[in-house]
Design an enzyme around this catalytic site. Sequence first.
Site, PDB file in Angstrom:
ATOM      1  N   THR A  20     -42.938  26.784  17.550  1.00 25.35           N
ATOM      2  CA  THR A  20     -43.042  25.435  18.226  1.00 25.35           C
ATOM      3  C   THR A  20     -43.998  25.611  19.421  1.00 25.35           C
ATOM      4  OG1 THR A  20     -41.153  24.932  17.375  1.00 25.35           O
ATOM      5  CG2 THR A  20     -42.368  23.008  18.529  1.00 25.35           C
ATOM      6  N   GLN A  21     -45.244  24.897  19.085  1.00 22.73           N
ATOM      7  CA  GLN A  21     -46.441  24.915  20.253  1.00 22.73           C
ATOM      8  C   GLN A  21     -46.085  23.727  21.390  1.00 22.73           C
ATOM      9  OE1 GLN A  21     -48.684  23.634  17.663  1.00 22.73           O
ATOM     10  NE2 GLN A  21     -48.937  25.227  16.281  1.00 22.73           N
TER      11      GLN A  21
END
Lengths: 269, 262
Positions: free
Chosen positions: B40-41
């Site tokens: 997840t960025q």
Amino acid sequence: MFRNQYDTDVTTWSPAGRLFQVEYAMEAVKQGSAAVGLTSKTHAVLVSVGKTNSEFSSYQKKIFKVDDHIGVAIAGLTADGRVLSLHMRSECIHYKFLYDSPLPVGRLVVQLADKAQVCTQRSWTRPYGVGLLVAGLDETGPHLYLNCPSGNYFEYQAYAIGARSQAAKTYLERKFETFPECSRDELIRHGVISVREALAEGKLNGSNCSVAVVGAGEAFSILDPKMVQQIIDSLDDKNEEPPADVAPVEGEQGAVQDDTDQGVAPMET
Amino acid sequence: MLAAAQKDEKKDQALKNHVGHPQTGRDCPFTLLNSPISHTQYPYVTGTSVLGIKYKDGVLLASDMGGSYGSTLRYKSVQRLKPIGKHTLLGAGGEISDFQEIVRYLDELILYDNMWDDGNSLGPKEVHNYLNRLMYNRRNKFNPLWNTLVLGGVKNGQKYLGTVNMIGVHYEENHVATGFGNHLARPIFRDEWHEDMTFEEGVKLLEKCMLVLLYRDRSAVNKLQIAKITEEGATISEPYAIKTHWELEAFKNPATGAVGSW
């Protein structure tokens, strides 16, 4: 065609530039029982004659629904036809999943043709021994295509394949110019009459004759055998040139909403 | 002797802070063993609201040209509206690089569609569904494209306006917005949008909402574009600015209600 030294392999050309194995595959199509397809401006119809293995067995299934808007009639090696129909269903579902839209008939046909072509260029697979009449409806209207074992495909107004298909084609040639303006029921009549021409012996009935329709506002469906029997019987009552008001007898079929009993089933007179 | 051996073991244990991950077998820090793998960025360069409305001849989209880098309004000429094929317009809020990636996917999709050369073409509904598949699949892999997309188009006289976001939530509506637009613009749309607005009425409505966003959204910049899509095709306007008004009485004497150094 006679046996020759160039026909063992699909990957061997003859000096005349022919691929005999592919041509032999097309022969298999000619051996299958007849299938007819025809289109009008609004509908596409498939009609076929079924064969049985013996008196006790059921009739060979010749028409397959591929999606709500596409169906196919096969002639030739039934097993090959079934496998290709399953593949077509898979392609349609995949497109629907990605785009929430029906796969345009022309694109399905090209994909199928490309699949067939592969088998004409590999030494370890044989060509499919089945011809397919693909009838479908998309944004650009109703279509009928023929897919050959050679990997070729053609679009037709009307066509017939399989045994004695020439007789059916002769009837279609006489009548095809009237097809675009035909109603759904007239079109079905023409299809059944033309397939009757291709019958060598015996009579058409609801069991050995399959009829399928797809059209504007009507999903692809194979007609109930009783319905087909009614149509066949109505052919006997009237002569071959259908009068303009032929519709009432067929008023009970398929998607037509009118369910008054005025169209008396011919069998009951 | 035994004590020395035990001490060695402890040292070994301390060095052994990298193990094989139980799921992938790959090298993994010991401390992460109990947490799921995640990519997840965080978004880095982001666009703010995009607005979309249906009108008489088709669909109108509006967005500004800002690319924020956190709280800094760093880039001021980022085009966040793009035409896709003949029938569709795409607008995006969120991570700009992910938007560029999406445009690349769609250009490829349209290219292959054109290569069929058979009179069929992908319409806005098809593109919307494709994007939904794309976004949802990425979300399932915990590697989302960090965007909220607005998709508008016309095909065969049918107007289409929809939205998809990074978790795959998607729907169609007569008016849509991303981000702050949902809170500031949609209420205005609900009051003032109606069926079959003219082009001028549509632009006026969009500009009214863009002005509110300009006042109240800290990531908004005063350089916007309006894009129009009709049966004939898509056009995106040249960038322009809207007039803001700061002559309110309250701004003239800000300390009126609270005189003093506090």
